[in-house]
Design a protein around this motif. Structure first.
Motif, mmCIF file in Angstrom:
data_model
loop_
_atom_site.group_PDB
_atom_site.id
_atom_site.type_symbol
_atom_site.label_atom_id
_atom_site.label_comp_id
_atom_site.label_asym_id
_atom_site.label_seq_id
_atom_site.Cartn_x
_atom_site.Cartn_y
_atom_site.Cartn_z
ATOM 1 N N ILE A 8 -16.008 12.991 -15.946
ATOM 2 C CA ILE A 8 -17.069 12.905 -17.279
ATOM 3 C C ILE A 8 -17.618 12.609 -18.811
ATOM 4 O O ILE A 8 -18.508 12.241 -18.766
ATOM 5 N N PHE A 9 -16.245 11.985 -18.930
ATOM 6 C CA PHE A 9 -16.180 10.832 -19.915
ATOM 7 C C PHE A 9 -17.110 9.633 -19.583
ATOM 8 O O PHE A 9 -17.696 9.131 -20.467
ATOM 9 N N PHE A 10 -16.771 9.067 -18.640
ATOM 10 C CA PHE A 10 -17.108 7.804 -17.711
ATOM 11 C C PHE A 10 -18.503 8.970 -18.226
ATOM 12 O O PHE A 10 -19.259 7.232 -18.003
ATOM 13 N N HIS A 11 -19.689 9.309 -17.225
ATOM 14 C CA HIS A 11 -20.917 10.283 -17.474
ATOM 15 C C HIS A 11 -21.404 10.323 -18.646
ATOM 16 O O HIS A 11 -22.573 11.066 -18.130
ATOM 17 N N ILE A 12 -20.390 10.102 -19.593
ATOM 18 C CA ILE A 12 -20.947 11.460 -20.529
ATOM 19 C C ILE A 12 -22.872 11.812 -20.436
ATOM 20 O O ILE A 12 -23.563 13.016 -21.195
ATOM 21 N N LYS A 13 -23.999 10.749 -20.542
ATOM 22 C CA LYS A 13 -24.903 10.457 -21.084
ATOM 23 C C LYS A 13 -26.161 11.810 -19.928
ATOM 24 O O LYS A 13 -26.937 12.210 -20.172
ATOM 25 N N VAL A 28 -24.538 14.227 -18.559
ATOM 26 C CA VAL A 28 -24.164 15.868 -18.590
ATOM 27 C C VAL A 28 -24.761 16.719 -18.897
ATOM 28 O O VAL A 28 -25.886 17.597 -18.580
ATOM 29 N N PRO A 29 -25.791 16.221 -19.871
ATOM 30 C CA PRO A 29 -27.221 16.796 -20.200
ATOM 31 C C PRO A 29 -28.252 17.568 -18.984
ATOM 32 O O PRO A 29 -28.562 18.528 -18.883
ATOM 33 N N ALA A 30 -28.516 16.123 -17.995
ATOM 34 C CA ALA A 30 -29.489 16.337 -17.301
ATOM 35 C C ALA A 30 -28.737 17.649 -15.943
ATOM 36 O O ALA A 30 -28.839 17.973 -15.911
ATOM 37 N N VAL A 31 -27.408 17.212 -15.970
ATOM 38 C CA VAL A 31 -26.723 17.833 -15.124
ATOM 39 C C VAL A 31 -26.681 19.493 -15.073
ATOM 40 O O VAL A 31 -26.992 19.952 -14.055
ATOM 41 N N PHE A 32 -26.349 19.973 -16.339
ATOM 42 C CA PHE A 32 -26.320 21.341 -17.250
ATOM 43 C C PHE A 32 -27.935 21.441 -16.634
ATOM 44 O O PHE A 32 -27.715 23.267 -16.677
ATOM 45 N N LEU A 67 -19.117 19.437 -11.790
ATOM 46 C CA LEU A 67 -19.177 18.088 -13.023
ATOM 47 C C LEU A 67 -18.807 16.845 -12.307
ATOM 48 O O LEU A 67 -19.688 15.990 -12.667
ATOM 49 N N VAL A 68 -17.239 16.940 -11.700
ATOM 50 C CA VAL A 68 -17.060 15.763 -11.458
ATOM 51 C C VAL A 68 -18.326 15.334 -9.893
ATOM 52 O O VAL A 68 -18.695 13.794 -9.949
ATOM 53 N N ILE A 69 -18.483 16.139 -8.974
ATOM 54 C CA ILE A 69 -19.318 15.861 -8.321
ATOM 55 C C ILE A 69 -20.979 16.149 -8.496
ATOM 56 O O ILE A 69 -20.871 14.348 -8.212
ATOM 57 N N LEU A 70 -21.933 16.056 -9.194
ATOM 58 C CA LEU A 70 -23.054 16.483 -10.056
ATOM 59 C C LEU A 70 -22.924 15.363 -11.178
ATOM 60 O O LEU A 70 -23.736 14.167 -11.262
ATOM 61 N N CYS A 71 -22.010 14.732 -11.395
ATOM 62 C CA CYS A 71 -21.930 14.031 -12.742
ATOM 63 C C CYS A 71 -22.141 12.078 -12.517
ATOM 64 O O CYS A 71 -22.247 11.173 -12.778
#
Length: 463
Positions: free
Chosen positions: A244-249, A251-255, A334-338
């Motif tokens: 999640i941290f690696f793909h932090i940018k 995260v908002p789009a995933v939610f 989040l692991v799957i979607l991010c």
């Protein structure tokens, strides 16, 4: 004959985990929430304080009992399992990202259902001939309801015994062998012609370990789960947080895709998942399958807790569903979607989709860690469900049946390691669902007791 069994099981399974059952599970959760004035939200900070506070206290339980921490670890051992890894992946693949939203909804209501189950289990429990505390749905039906309802207790126990061999053991062992096989194969350590022999050795080893733990009694079960569960949960969460941290940018789009997908699945999945009800059904059913709220099984472990306050132990039910679904299942999603791994929407998927999310960030070496996590998840489920099965068989046939059951349950590990389990998994899932019916009827009928006990508890706390 086999095709007839498959056909009958398919019809029953589709009904049990279909729309009517979803309405019942959500309905009872909503009913309990309204009657307790949404206790799981109102008292959420209090429930975290009570549960986390008691976990930090080092204390010994009396004979035949578990500490509250050991009780919650034993219950979490059975709930935090392959459903958190494979189940979430399957829900997203078939129901789209919106399934995660409905998983959250089912968890929010499930917190209150599990609170009620645990409270009732501690309140109506008994002490058996060996001096162990025993409880769960069969005991709160027997001791809390009129005699005309007692058949529900025997139904629950019978379905429980039939479910544990598949849900709790064979399919979990199969997950362990698959995880070990794939990890060894990815490093070219395991030749194809040696797979069957290695699986047989794993099955025999697991059968011996399971027998030693279960025959050691409630204390040994508590000691094993209280060490295994925190280790596996923390390891999995740390790995997931790294992704999640690696793909932090992203995260908002995933939610945003989770919220959008909950009400307009086709707009997020490109039209492959077009049904709002499909997204809802997958999210709710996988949420329940993961956190077991409504199933009643977790309350069997909590009934063993060395506590005199049913409501106080009930808050662990809220904590459990929160950790299992809101934290661990969300991490998996989040692991799957991010991670950006391709998801073939509309097609079945399992643990491999989650693992590909990890390997996309960490590389192939992480497959060793995910294999260890999967083995821990599956093994802890075997131990937790071993306790549930023992309590169900004891209720039906008395404590003399415990030892033969434990031996048979342990030997099932060899079957799980060496056979194709397609039909067994499906039948076990059906019995799992059948347990929900007698339990939810009892929880609904005993909801007044839950409300009364809760009011009395807070009157004393505030008094």
């Amino acid at each position: 004959m086999l095709s007839t069994i498959e056909a009958v099981n398919s019809v029953v399974n589709n009904f049990i985990w279909g729309v009517p059952a979803m309405i019942c599970i959500i309905g009872v959760g909503l009913y309990l929430s309204i009657r307790t004035r949404f206790l799981q939200i109102r008292k959420f900070p209090y429930s975290m304080k009570v549960t986390l506070g008691r976990m930090m206290k080092k204390k010994e339980a009396s004979d035949g009992a578990l500490t509250p921490f050991q009780a919650v670890c034993t219950a979490l051992a059975a709930t935090v399992g392959t459903g958190n890894v494979a189940g979430v992946a399957g829900a997203i693949a078939i129901g789209g990202p919106g399934a995660v939203f409905w998983m959250w909804v089912s968890a929010l209501l499930g917190m209150c259902t599990k609170f009620a189950e645990v409270t009732l289990a501690v309140h109506f429990r008994e002490t058996n001939a060996q001096g162990d505390l025993v409880g769960g749905p069969m005991y709160y039906i027997k001791n809390g309801l009129d005699k005309k309802w007692h058949f529900l207790a025997y139904l629950f126990a019978a379905f429980g015994v039939l479910a544990v061999f598949g849900t709790g053991n064979a399919t979990q062992v199969n997950t362990i062998t698959t995880a070990i096989d794939s990890a060894l194969s990815s490093f070219n350590i395991l030749p194809a012609d040696a797979v069957k022999l290695v699986n047989l050795i794993i099955g025999v080893a697991l059968a011996i370990i399971i027998a030693l733990i279960l025959i050691g009694g409630i204390k040994r079960i508590g000691n094993v789960t209280s060490k295994l569960v925190p280790f596996m949960a923390i390891m999995y969460i740390v790995l997931a947080l790294g992704v999640i941290f690696f793909h932090i940018k992203d995260v908002p789009a995933v939610f945003a895709s989770i919220i959008e997908g909950a009400f307009h699945p086709a707009s997020v999945t490109g039209g492959v998942v077009g049904s709002f009800f499909m997204s809802m059904k997958k999210g709710v059913s996988r949420g329940i399958f993961s956190n077991e709220a409504g199933l009643g099984t977790g309350s069997i472990a909590h009934a063993c807790a060395d506590t005199k306050k049913p409501v106080k132990q009930g808050f662990f039910g809220i904590f459990e569903v929160f950790v299992d679904t809101i934290i661990i299942c969300t991490m998996t999603a989040l692991v799957i979607l991010c991670s950006g791994v391709p998801v073939n929407y509309g097609e079945a998927a399992g643990a491999e989709l989650t693992i590909s999310g990890f390997t996309a960030v960490y590389g192939n070496w992480v497959s060793i860690f995910t294999a260890v996590a999967m083995c821990c998840f599956a093994f802890s489920t075997i131990i937790g469900w071993g306790l549930y099965g023992t309590r169900c068989i004891e209720f039906l046939f008395g404590s003399r049946s415990n030892m033969p059951f434990m031996v048979l349950y342990s030997l099932t590990a060899i079957v799980g390691a060496t056979m194709n389990l397609g039909l067994m998994w499906s039948i076990a899932e059906t019995f799992n669902g059948l347990m929900v019916i007698p339990n939810l009827i009892a929880v609904f009928l005993l909801s007044g007791v839950v409300v009364k006990l809760t009011k009395e508890y807070f009157a004393k706390e505030n008094g």
